[in-house]
Enzyme design. Structure first.
Site, PDB file in Angstrom:
ATOM      1  N   CYS A  94      -7.739  -5.314  44.237  1.00 17.27           N
ATOM      2  CA  CYS A  94      -8.666  -5.063  45.479  1.00 17.27           C
ATOM      3  C   CYS A  94      -8.130  -4.759  46.608  1.00 17.27           C
ATOM      4  CB  CYS A  94      -9.464  -6.673  45.611  1.00 17.27           C
ATOM      5  SG  CYS A  94      -8.400  -7.827  45.961  1.00 17.27           S
ATOM      6  N   ASP A 100      -5.234  -7.888  36.883  1.00 24.09           N
ATOM      7  CA  ASP A 100      -5.851  -7.635  37.969  1.00 24.09           C
ATOM      8  C   ASP A 100      -4.892  -8.352  38.837  1.00 24.09           C
ATOM      9  OD1 ASP A 100      -7.667  -7.730  40.043  1.00 24.09           O
ATOM     10  OD2 ASP A 100      -8.949  -9.636  39.410  1.00 24.09           O
ATOM     11  N   ASP A 120       3.648 -17.303  34.385  1.00 19.29           N
ATOM     12  CA  ASP A 120       4.320 -16.242  35.310  1.00 19.29           C
ATOM     13  C   ASP A 120       4.019 -15.121  34.498  1.00 19.29           C
ATOM     14  OD1 ASP A 120       5.426 -14.342  36.788  1.00 19.29           O
ATOM     15  OD2 ASP A 120       7.113 -15.601  37.280  1.00 19.29           O
ATOM     16  N   LYS A 168     -13.483 -12.382  36.595  1.00 16.08           N
ATOM     17  CA  LYS A 168     -13.170 -11.533  35.202  1.00 16.08           C
ATOM     18  C   LYS A 168     -13.287 -12.072  33.978  1.00 16.08           C
ATOM     19  CE  LYS A 168     -11.708  -8.329  38.839  1.00 16.08           C
ATOM     20  NZ  LYS A 168     -11.220  -9.445  39.758  1.00 16.08           N
ATOM     21  N   GLY A 210     -11.254 -16.767  37.906  1.00 14.24           N
ATOM     22  CA  GLY A 210     -11.872 -16.402  36.391  1.00 14.24           C
ATOM     23  C   GLY A 210     -13.107 -15.790  36.541  1.00 14.24           C
ATOM     24  N   CYS A 259      -3.952 -12.193  35.293  1.00 10.48           N
ATOM     25  CA  CYS A 259      -3.955 -12.984  36.531  1.00 10.48           C
ATOM     26  C   CYS A 259      -5.340 -13.243  36.729  1.00 10.48           C
ATOM     27  CB  CYS A 259      -3.422 -11.960  37.630  1.00 10.48           C
ATOM     28  SG  CYS A 259      -1.719 -11.548  37.502  1.00 10.48           S
ATOM     29  N   ALA A 260      -5.620 -14.375  36.310  1.00  5.98           N
ATOM     30  CA  ALA A 260      -7.099 -14.644  36.056  1.00  5.98           C
ATOM     31  C   ALA A 260      -7.850 -15.494  37.150  1.00  5.98           C
ATOM     32  CB  ALA A 260      -7.472 -15.308  34.720  1.00  5.98           C
ATOM     33  N   ALA A 261      -7.138 -16.554  37.794  1.00  7.08           N
ATOM     34  CA  ALA A 261      -7.927 -17.318  38.696  1.00  7.08           C
ATOM     35  C   ALA A 261      -8.333 -16.702  39.771  1.00  7.08           C
ATOM     36  CB  ALA A 261      -7.008 -18.171  39.261  1.00  7.08           C
TER      37      ALA A 261
END
Ligand SMILES: C[S@@+](CC[C@H](N)C(=O)[O-])C[C@H]1O[C@@H](n2cnc3c(N)ncnc32)[C@H](O)[C@@H]1O
Length: 440
Positions: free
Chosen positions: A381, A328, A309, A265, A263, A259-261
Protein backbone atom coordinates in the site's frame (compact mmCIF):
# COMPACT_ATOMS: atom_id res chain seq x y z
CA UNK A 1 -8.02 15.42 33.78
CA UNK A 2 -11.11 14.03 35.50
CA UNK A 3 -12.96 11.21 33.76
CA UNK A 4 -16.35 12.53 34.92
CA UNK A 5 -16.79 15.13 32.24
CA UNK A 6 -14.07 14.91 29.62
CA UNK A 7 -13.60 17.85 27.28
CA UNK A 8 -13.27 16.56 23.69
CA UNK A 9 -10.77 19.29 22.67
CA UNK A 10 -8.55 18.46 25.65
CA UNK A 11 -8.66 14.77 24.72
CA UNK A 12 -7.74 15.66 21.13
CA UNK A 13 -4.76 17.75 22.32
CA UNK A 14 -3.53 14.77 24.33
CA UNK A 15 -3.88 12.36 21.42
CA UNK A 16 -2.00 14.78 19.15
CA UNK A 17 0.77 15.17 21.73
CA UNK A 18 1.14 11.36 21.91
CA UNK A 19 1.29 11.04 18.11
CA UNK A 20 3.39 14.04 17.08
CA UNK A 21 5.75 14.35 20.06
CA UNK A 22 5.82 10.78 21.38
CA UNK A 23 5.66 8.88 18.09
CA UNK A 24 2.58 6.79 18.91
CA UNK A 25 0.28 5.79 16.05
CA UNK A 26 -3.32 7.04 15.98
CA UNK A 27 -4.39 3.43 16.37
CA UNK A 28 -2.53 3.35 19.70
CA UNK A 29 -3.28 6.86 20.95
CA UNK A 30 -6.92 7.48 19.95
CA UNK A 31 -8.93 4.49 21.29
CA UNK A 32 -8.00 4.96 24.99
CA UNK A 33 -9.19 8.58 24.86
CA UNK A 34 -12.27 7.67 22.82
CA UNK A 35 -13.23 5.09 25.44
CA UNK A 36 -13.61 7.92 27.97
CA UNK A 37 -16.54 9.28 25.97
CA UNK A 38 -19.99 7.68 26.12
CA UNK A 39 -21.76 9.23 23.14
CA UNK A 40 -20.94 7.97 19.64
CA UNK A 41 -21.14 11.53 18.25
CA UNK A 42 -18.53 12.72 20.76
CA UNK A 43 -16.25 9.84 19.80
CA UNK A 44 -16.69 10.79 16.12
CA UNK A 45 -15.91 14.45 16.86
CA UNK A 46 -12.74 13.49 18.75
CA UNK A 47 -11.66 11.40 15.76
CA UNK A 48 -12.48 14.20 13.33
CA UNK A 49 -10.43 16.72 15.34
CA UNK A 50 -7.39 14.42 15.56
CA UNK A 51 -7.49 13.35 11.91
CA UNK A 52 -8.17 16.89 10.75
CA UNK A 53 -5.26 18.43 12.66
CA UNK A 54 -2.87 15.71 11.47
CA UNK A 55 -3.96 16.31 7.87
CA UNK A 56 -3.17 20.02 8.15
CA UNK A 57 -0.38 20.04 10.71
CA UNK A 58 2.10 22.29 8.78
CA UNK A 59 -0.64 24.82 7.92
CA UNK A 60 -1.71 25.01 11.56
CA UNK A 61 1.92 25.26 12.68
CA UNK A 62 2.43 28.09 10.17
CA UNK A 63 -0.53 30.04 11.57
CA UNK A 64 0.53 29.53 15.18
CA UNK A 65 4.09 30.63 14.40
CA UNK A 66 2.69 33.96 13.25
CA UNK A 67 0.38 34.32 16.23
CA UNK A 68 2.45 33.13 19.20
CA UNK A 69 5.14 35.42 20.56
CA UNK A 70 6.82 32.56 22.42
CA UNK A 71 6.77 28.87 21.60
CA UNK A 72 4.82 26.66 23.98
CA UNK A 73 7.30 24.02 25.05
CA UNK A 74 7.74 21.38 27.79
CA UNK A 75 4.62 21.05 29.94
CA UNK A 76 2.85 23.56 27.70
CA UNK A 77 3.06 21.40 24.58
CA UNK A 78 -0.46 20.04 25.06
CA UNK A 79 -1.70 23.66 24.98
CA UNK A 80 0.16 24.11 21.68
CA UNK A 81 -1.82 21.15 20.29
CA UNK A 82 -4.99 22.53 21.84
CA UNK A 83 -4.45 25.74 19.88
CA UNK A 84 -4.11 23.67 16.72
CA UNK A 85 -7.42 21.99 17.54
CA UNK A 86 -8.93 25.46 18.04
CA UNK A 87 -7.66 26.88 14.74
CA UNK A 88 -8.58 23.68 12.90
CA UNK A 89 -12.20 24.07 14.03
CA UNK A 90 -12.23 27.64 12.77
CA UNK A 91 -10.88 26.82 9.31
CA UNK A 92 -12.24 23.38 8.54
CA UNK A 93 -15.19 22.36 10.69
CA UNK A 94 -18.87 23.24 10.74
CA UNK A 95 -18.74 23.97 14.45
CA UNK A 96 -19.96 27.55 15.08
CA UNK A 97 -16.92 29.75 15.82
CA UNK A 98 -18.19 30.95 19.22
CA UNK A 99 -18.72 27.36 20.41
CA UNK A 100 -15.35 26.24 19.03
CA UNK A 101 -13.55 29.06 20.87
CA UNK A 102 -15.47 28.61 24.15
CA UNK A 103 -14.93 24.83 24.26
CA UNK A 104 -11.25 25.17 23.37
CA UNK A 105 -10.69 27.81 26.07
CA UNK A 106 -12.46 25.56 28.60
CA UNK A 107 -10.18 22.69 27.58
CA UNK A 108 -7.14 24.59 28.92
CA UNK A 109 -8.54 24.05 32.42
CA UNK A 110 -8.95 20.31 31.76
CA UNK A 111 -5.32 20.24 30.66
CA UNK A 112 -4.44 21.71 34.08
CA UNK A 113 -3.37 25.02 32.55
CA UNK A 114 -6.12 27.37 33.82
CA UNK A 115 -3.72 30.33 33.66
CA UNK A 116 -3.47 29.88 29.89
CA UNK A 117 -7.21 30.31 29.29
CA UNK A 118 -6.62 33.96 28.42
CA UNK A 119 -3.81 33.11 26.01
CA UNK A 120 -5.90 30.47 24.20
CA UNK A 121 -8.79 32.91 23.93
CA UNK A 122 -6.55 35.72 22.66
CA UNK A 123 -4.78 33.56 20.04
CA UNK A 124 -8.05 32.19 18.65
CA UNK A 125 -9.61 35.67 18.53
CA UNK A 126 -6.49 37.03 16.82
CA UNK A 127 -6.65 34.23 14.34
CA UNK A 128 -10.24 35.12 13.49
CA UNK A 129 -9.23 38.77 12.98
CA UNK A 130 -6.16 37.97 10.88
CA UNK A 131 -7.41 34.88 9.06
CA UNK A 132 -7.46 36.42 5.60
CA UNK A 133 -3.96 37.91 5.86
CA UNK A 134 -2.60 34.67 7.29
CA UNK A 135 -4.12 32.65 4.45
CA UNK A 136 -2.61 35.02 1.91
CA UNK A 137 0.81 34.60 3.54
CA UNK A 138 0.40 30.82 3.46
CA UNK A 139 -0.35 30.88 -0.27
CA UNK A 140 2.60 33.17 -1.12
CA UNK A 141 5.63 32.06 -3.10
CA UNK A 142 7.77 32.49 0.01
CA UNK A 143 6.03 29.60 1.73
CA UNK A 144 7.53 26.16 1.18
CA UNK A 145 5.52 23.61 -0.85
CA UNK A 146 5.71 21.17 2.07
CA UNK A 147 3.73 23.65 4.21
CA UNK A 148 1.26 24.58 1.49
CA UNK A 149 0.60 20.93 0.69
CA UNK A 150 0.71 19.73 4.31
CA UNK A 151 3.35 17.04 3.82
CA UNK A 152 6.78 16.45 5.34
CA UNK A 153 9.44 17.88 2.99
CA UNK A 154 11.20 14.53 2.43
CA UNK A 155 7.99 12.83 1.33
CA UNK A 156 6.91 15.68 -0.92
CA UNK A 157 10.36 15.60 -2.58
CA UNK A 158 9.99 11.88 -3.21
CA UNK A 159 6.52 12.41 -4.68
CA UNK A 160 7.82 15.22 -6.91
CA UNK A 161 10.61 12.97 -8.20
CA UNK A 162 8.35 9.98 -8.83
CA UNK A 163 5.32 11.87 -10.15
CA UNK A 164 6.46 15.20 -11.63
CA UNK A 165 3.03 15.83 -13.14
CA UNK A 166 0.83 14.34 -10.44
CA UNK A 167 2.42 15.14 -7.08
CA UNK A 168 0.03 17.99 -6.31
CA UNK A 169 -3.00 15.84 -7.06
CA UNK A 170 -1.55 13.03 -4.90
CA UNK A 171 -0.88 15.43 -2.01
CA UNK A 172 -4.44 16.73 -2.28
CA UNK A 173 -5.87 13.19 -2.25
CA UNK A 174 -3.71 12.30 0.77
CA UNK A 175 -5.27 15.17 2.71
CA UNK A 176 -8.86 14.18 2.06
CA UNK A 177 -11.01 11.82 4.08
CA UNK A 178 -11.37 8.39 2.46
CA UNK A 179 -14.76 6.92 1.59
CA UNK A 180 -16.00 3.66 3.14
CA UNK A 181 -15.72 0.65 0.83
CA UNK A 182 -17.32 -2.75 1.35
CA UNK A 183 -16.42 -6.25 0.26
CA UNK A 184 -19.51 -8.45 -0.03
CA UNK A 185 -18.68 -12.04 0.94
CA UNK A 186 -19.06 -13.71 -2.45
CA UNK A 187 -19.34 -17.14 -0.82
CA UNK A 188 -22.68 -15.95 0.57
CA UNK A 189 -23.98 -13.09 -1.56
CA UNK A 190 -23.37 -11.65 -5.03
CA UNK A 191 -22.15 -8.03 -5.04
CA UNK A 192 -25.22 -6.80 -6.93
CA UNK A 193 -27.53 -8.57 -4.48
CA UNK A 194 -25.64 -6.97 -1.57
CA UNK A 195 -25.93 -3.59 -3.25
CA UNK A 196 -29.71 -4.10 -3.24
CA UNK A 197 -29.63 -5.00 0.47
CA UNK A 198 -27.83 -1.71 1.14
CA UNK A 199 -30.39 0.27 -0.82
CA UNK A 200 -33.22 -1.56 1.01
CA UNK A 201 -31.56 -0.51 4.29
CA UNK A 202 -31.43 3.08 2.98
CA UNK A 203 -27.64 3.10 2.84
CA UNK A 204 -26.83 4.96 -0.41
CA UNK A 205 -23.98 3.46 -2.41
CA UNK A 206 -22.46 3.41 -5.86
CA UNK A 207 -22.95 0.44 -8.20
CA UNK A 208 -20.79 -2.59 -7.38
CA UNK A 209 -17.47 -2.51 -9.26
CA UNK A 210 -16.58 -5.35 -11.66
CA UNK A 211 -14.31 -6.85 -8.96
CA UNK A 212 -17.19 -6.78 -6.45
CA UNK A 213 -16.22 -3.76 -4.32
CA UNK A 214 -18.94 -1.30 -3.27
CA UNK A 215 -18.26 2.32 -2.31
CA UNK A 216 -20.72 3.93 0.12
CA UNK A 217 -21.82 7.53 -0.35
CA UNK A 218 -21.04 8.14 3.32
CA UNK A 219 -19.63 6.06 6.14
CA UNK A 220 -21.94 4.13 8.47
CA UNK A 221 -21.46 2.18 11.68
CA UNK A 222 -20.57 -1.41 10.67
CA UNK A 223 -23.33 -2.79 12.87
CA UNK A 224 -25.84 -1.05 10.59
CA UNK A 225 -24.56 -2.95 7.53
CA UNK A 226 -26.99 -5.70 6.50
CA UNK A 227 -25.66 -9.08 7.69
CA UNK A 228 -22.37 -7.74 9.07
CA UNK A 229 -22.29 -9.98 12.14
CA UNK A 230 -23.39 -12.96 10.00
CA UNK A 231 -20.34 -12.49 7.79
CA UNK A 232 -22.14 -11.18 4.71
CA UNK A 233 -19.78 -8.26 4.28
CA UNK A 234 -16.43 -6.76 5.34
CA UNK A 235 -15.02 -3.26 5.28
CA UNK A 236 -12.07 -2.98 2.89
CA UNK A 237 -10.93 -0.31 0.44
CA UNK A 238 -11.53 -0.93 -3.27
CA UNK A 239 -7.82 -1.17 -4.19
CA UNK A 240 -6.80 -4.10 -1.92
CA UNK A 241 -9.88 -5.95 -3.18
CA UNK A 242 -8.09 -6.60 -6.47
CA UNK A 243 -5.66 -8.95 -4.68
CA UNK A 244 -7.96 -11.98 -4.55
CA UNK A 245 -8.94 -11.84 -8.23
CA UNK A 246 -5.32 -11.25 -9.32
CA UNK A 247 -4.34 -14.28 -7.23
CA UNK A 248 -6.91 -16.29 -9.25
CA UNK A 249 -6.80 -19.26 -6.87
CA UNK A 250 -8.28 -22.54 -8.12
CA UNK A 251 -10.00 -25.38 -6.31
CA UNK A 252 -7.56 -27.88 -4.82
CA UNK A 253 -4.60 -25.48 -4.69
CA UNK A 254 -2.29 -24.61 -1.81
CA UNK A 255 -2.04 -20.88 -1.23
CA UNK A 256 0.16 -18.87 1.12
CA UNK A 257 -0.64 -15.38 2.37
CA UNK A 258 2.80 -14.41 3.64
CA UNK A 259 2.09 -11.17 5.57
CA UNK A 260 -1.50 -11.76 6.44
CA UNK A 261 -2.66 -9.80 9.48
CA UNK A 262 -5.33 -8.55 10.02
CA UNK A 263 -6.47 -11.03 7.40
CA UNK A 264 -8.52 -8.96 4.95
CA UNK A 265 -6.96 -10.57 1.90
CA UNK A 266 -6.74 -14.05 3.44
CA UNK A 267 -10.49 -13.92 4.00
CA UNK A 268 -11.17 -12.59 0.52
CA UNK A 269 -9.15 -15.42 -1.07
CA UNK A 270 -11.09 -17.99 0.99
CA UNK A 271 -14.43 -16.35 0.11
CA UNK A 272 -13.67 -16.57 -3.60
CA UNK A 273 -12.30 -20.15 -3.61
CA UNK A 274 -13.94 -22.11 -0.78
CA UNK A 275 -12.50 -25.48 -1.93
CA UNK A 276 -8.77 -24.78 -1.73
CA UNK A 277 -6.61 -27.67 -0.55
CA UNK A 278 -4.92 -25.38 1.95
CA UNK A 279 -4.75 -21.69 2.77
CA UNK A 280 -1.88 -20.69 5.04
CA UNK A 281 -1.82 -17.23 6.66
CA UNK A 282 1.49 -16.14 8.18
CA UNK A 283 2.36 -12.99 10.10
CA UNK A 284 5.27 -12.08 12.34
CA UNK A 285 3.14 -10.22 14.89
CA UNK A 286 1.38 -12.56 17.30
CA UNK A 287 -0.87 -9.74 18.56
CA UNK A 288 -2.09 -8.96 15.02
CA UNK A 289 -2.95 -12.61 14.36
CA UNK A 290 -5.83 -12.35 16.83
CA UNK A 291 -7.59 -10.17 14.25
CA UNK A 292 -7.03 -12.81 11.55
CA UNK A 293 -8.77 -15.42 13.74
CA UNK A 294 -11.62 -12.99 14.53
CA UNK A 295 -12.15 -12.11 10.85
CA UNK A 296 -12.12 -15.73 9.73
CA UNK A 297 -14.54 -16.72 12.51
CA UNK A 298 -17.02 -13.92 11.70
CA UNK A 299 -16.97 -14.93 8.03
CA UNK A 300 -17.12 -18.71 8.80
CA UNK A 301 -13.87 -19.33 6.88
CA UNK A 302 -10.89 -21.57 7.53
CA UNK A 303 -7.15 -21.07 7.17
CA UNK A 304 -4.02 -22.39 8.84
CA UNK A 305 -2.76 -19.40 10.82
CA UNK A 306 0.94 -19.33 11.71
CA UNK A 307 3.04 -16.81 13.61
CA UNK A 308 6.29 -16.69 11.68
CA UNK A 309 8.89 -14.57 9.94
CA UNK A 310 8.41 -14.57 6.17
CA UNK A 311 12.09 -13.68 5.76
CA UNK A 312 13.02 -16.88 7.60
CA UNK A 313 10.52 -19.56 6.51
CA UNK A 314 12.68 -22.54 7.61
CA UNK A 315 11.35 -21.98 11.12
CA UNK A 316 7.70 -22.65 10.13
CA UNK A 317 7.42 -24.00 6.58
CA UNK A 318 6.36 -27.66 6.12
CA UNK A 319 8.43 -28.08 2.94
CA UNK A 320 5.42 -28.32 0.56
CA UNK A 321 5.70 -25.68 -2.15
CA UNK A 322 2.68 -23.45 -2.83
CA UNK A 323 0.76 -23.00 -6.08
CA UNK A 324 0.27 -19.30 -5.35
CA UNK A 325 1.70 -16.84 -2.86
CA UNK A 326 0.42 -13.44 -1.87
CA UNK A 327 3.17 -11.21 -0.51
CA UNK A 328 1.42 -8.12 0.86
CA UNK A 329 4.70 -6.74 2.08
CA UNK A 330 5.34 -4.45 5.07
CA UNK A 331 5.74 -0.99 3.53
CA UNK A 332 5.73 2.76 4.08
CA UNK A 333 1.91 2.83 3.76
CA UNK A 334 2.24 6.05 1.75
CA UNK A 335 -0.78 4.97 -0.32
CA UNK A 336 -3.12 5.03 2.67
CA UNK A 337 -2.25 8.41 4.20
CA UNK A 338 -5.84 9.58 3.71
CA UNK A 339 -6.93 6.82 6.13
CA UNK A 340 -3.90 7.17 8.43
CA UNK A 341 -2.75 10.81 8.40
CA UNK A 342 -0.32 10.04 11.27
CA UNK A 343 1.86 8.21 8.72
CA UNK A 344 3.04 11.59 7.41
CA UNK A 345 4.54 12.42 10.80
CA UNK A 346 5.65 8.97 11.98
CA UNK A 347 7.57 7.81 8.90
CA UNK A 348 11.12 8.99 8.31
CA UNK A 349 12.99 9.38 5.04
CA UNK A 350 15.49 6.65 5.92
CA UNK A 351 12.68 4.16 6.67
CA UNK A 352 12.17 3.75 2.92
CA UNK A 353 15.57 2.17 2.20
CA UNK A 354 15.20 -0.09 5.26
CA UNK A 355 11.74 -1.21 4.15
CA UNK A 356 12.98 -1.85 0.60
CA UNK A 357 15.73 -4.10 2.02
CA UNK A 358 13.23 -6.03 4.16
CA UNK A 359 10.84 -6.41 1.20
CA UNK A 360 13.66 -7.77 -0.99
CA UNK A 361 14.61 -10.28 1.72
CA UNK A 362 11.04 -11.50 2.12
CA UNK A 363 10.49 -11.64 -1.65
CA UNK A 364 13.50 -13.85 -2.26
CA UNK A 365 12.67 -16.07 0.76
CA UNK A 366 9.09 -16.52 -0.50
CA UNK A 367 10.25 -17.35 -4.03
CA UNK A 368 11.76 -20.60 -2.73
CA UNK A 369 8.35 -21.62 -1.38
CA UNK A 370 6.69 -21.26 -4.79
CA UNK A 371 6.15 -24.26 -7.10
CA UNK A 372 7.66 -23.99 -10.59
CA UNK A 373 4.82 -22.70 -12.75
CA UNK A 374 3.27 -21.01 -9.71
CA UNK A 375 2.54 -17.29 -9.32
CA UNK A 376 3.45 -14.77 -6.63
CA UNK A 377 1.50 -11.56 -6.27
CA UNK A 378 3.68 -8.82 -4.77
CA UNK A 379 1.56 -6.05 -3.24
CA UNK A 380 2.08 -2.95 -1.12
CA UNK A 381 0.00 0.00 0.00
CA UNK A 382 2.90 2.26 -0.94
CA UNK A 383 3.17 4.69 -3.83
CA UNK A 384 6.97 4.96 -3.78
CA UNK A 385 8.81 3.31 -6.71
CA UNK A 386 11.66 2.14 -4.39
CA UNK A 387 9.22 -0.25 -2.74
CA UNK A 388 7.29 -1.10 -5.90
CA UNK A 389 8.35 -0.98 -9.55
CA UNK A 390 12.07 -0.58 -8.73
CA UNK A 391 11.89 -3.41 -6.22
CA UNK A 392 10.26 -5.74 -8.74
CA UNK A 393 12.56 -4.65 -11.55
CA UNK A 394 15.60 -5.51 -9.42
CA UNK A 395 14.09 -8.88 -8.56
CA UNK A 396 13.42 -9.69 -12.21
CA UNK A 397 17.05 -8.87 -13.04
CA UNK A 398 18.50 -11.09 -10.35
CA UNK A 399 16.02 -14.01 -10.27
CA UNK A 400 16.58 -15.96 -13.48
CA UNK A 401 13.41 -18.08 -13.20
CA UNK A 402 11.09 -15.11 -12.52
CA UNK A 403 8.93 -13.58 -15.23
CA UNK A 404 6.48 -10.73 -15.10
CA UNK A 405 2.87 -11.45 -15.94
CA UNK A 406 1.05 -8.50 -17.40
CA UNK A 407 -1.83 -7.08 -15.35
CA UNK A 408 -4.51 -5.86 -17.75
CA UNK A 409 -1.90 -4.28 -20.08
CA UNK A 410 -1.01 -1.93 -17.28
CA UNK A 411 2.66 -2.78 -16.88
CA UNK A 412 5.86 -3.68 -18.71
CA UNK A 413 9.38 -4.82 -17.77
CA UNK A 414 10.70 -1.25 -17.55
CA UNK A 415 8.01 -0.17 -15.12
CA UNK A 416 6.69 -3.45 -13.84
CA UNK A 417 3.47 -3.64 -11.88
CA UNK A 418 0.23 -1.74 -11.56
CA UNK A 419 0.44 1.42 -9.47
CA UNK A 420 -2.88 2.75 -8.23
CA UNK A 421 -2.61 6.31 -6.91
CA UNK A 422 -4.60 7.58 -3.91
CA UNK A 423 -7.94 8.99 -4.94
CA UNK A 424 -7.90 7.18 -8.29
CA UNK A 425 -11.49 5.97 -8.73
CA UNK A 426 -11.90 6.81 -5.02
CA UNK A 427 -9.43 4.10 -4.03
CA UNK A 428 -6.38 4.00 -1.79
CA UNK A 429 -2.89 4.03 -3.31
CA UNK A 430 -1.82 0.45 -3.95
CA UNK A 431 0.69 -1.54 -5.98
CA UNK A 432 0.53 -4.98 -7.57
CA UNK A 433 3.03 -7.01 -9.57
CA UNK A 434 2.27 -10.56 -10.68
CA UNK A 435 5.32 -12.83 -11.03
CA UNK A 436 5.50 -16.35 -12.41
CA UNK A 437 8.14 -18.96 -11.56
CA UNK A 438 9.20 -20.58 -14.80
CA UNK A 439 9.05 -24.35 -15.13
CA UNK A 440 12.49 -25.99 -14.85
C1 LIG B 1 0.34 -4.56 4.80
S1 LIG B 1 0.15 -5.46 6.26
C2 LIG B 1 -0.75 -6.85 5.68
C3 LIG B 1 -2.23 -6.63 5.49
C4 LIG B 1 -2.98 -7.93 5.21
N1 LIG B 1 -2.42 -8.62 4.08
C5 LIG B 1 -4.46 -7.71 4.97
O1 LIG B 1 -4.90 -7.65 3.82
O2 LIG B 1 -5.22 -7.60 5.94
C6 LIG B 1 1.75 -6.12 6.45
C7 LIG B 1 1.89 -7.19 7.51
O3 LIG B 1 3.20 -7.71 7.42
C8 LIG B 1 3.56 -8.19 8.70
N2 LIG B 1 5.02 -8.42 8.69
C9 LIG B 1 6.01 -7.51 8.77
N3 LIG B 1 7.21 -8.13 8.68
C10 LIG B 1 6.94 -9.44 8.51
C11 LIG B 1 7.77 -10.59 8.37
N4 LIG B 1 9.09 -10.50 8.37
N5 LIG B 1 7.16 -11.78 8.24
C12 LIG B 1 5.81 -11.90 8.25
N6 LIG B 1 4.98 -10.86 8.39
C13 LIG B 1 5.55 -9.64 8.51
C14 LIG B 1 3.07 -7.09 9.62
O4 LIG B 1 2.90 -7.58 10.93
C15 LIG B 1 1.74 -6.71 8.95
O5 LIG B 1 0.68 -7.40 9.56
Amino acid sequence: MTTANPNIRALAAQVLFQVVDKGQSLTQALPPQQSRLQDGRDKALLQQLCYGVLRQLPTLEFFLNQLLEKKLTGKLRTVHFLLMVGVYQLIASRIPAHAAVAETVAAAVKLKQPRLKGLVNAILRNFQRQQQALETALASNETADAIKHDHPGWLLNRLKRAYPDQWQQIARANNQAAPMWLRPNQAKVAPQAYQQLLLDAEIPCQPAQPHGAICLDSAVDVQKLPGFSDGLVSVQDGAPQFAASLMAGQAGEQILDACAAPGGKTAHIAEMVPDLKQLVAVDIEESRLKRVHENLARLSLNATVICGDAANPDAWWSGDQFDRILLDAPCSATGVIRRHPDIKWLRRNDDIAKLATLQAEILSAMWKLLKPGGTLLYATCSILPEENSEQVKRFLHTQADAELLNINDRDNVDTPGWQILPGEQQMDGFYYALLRKQLN
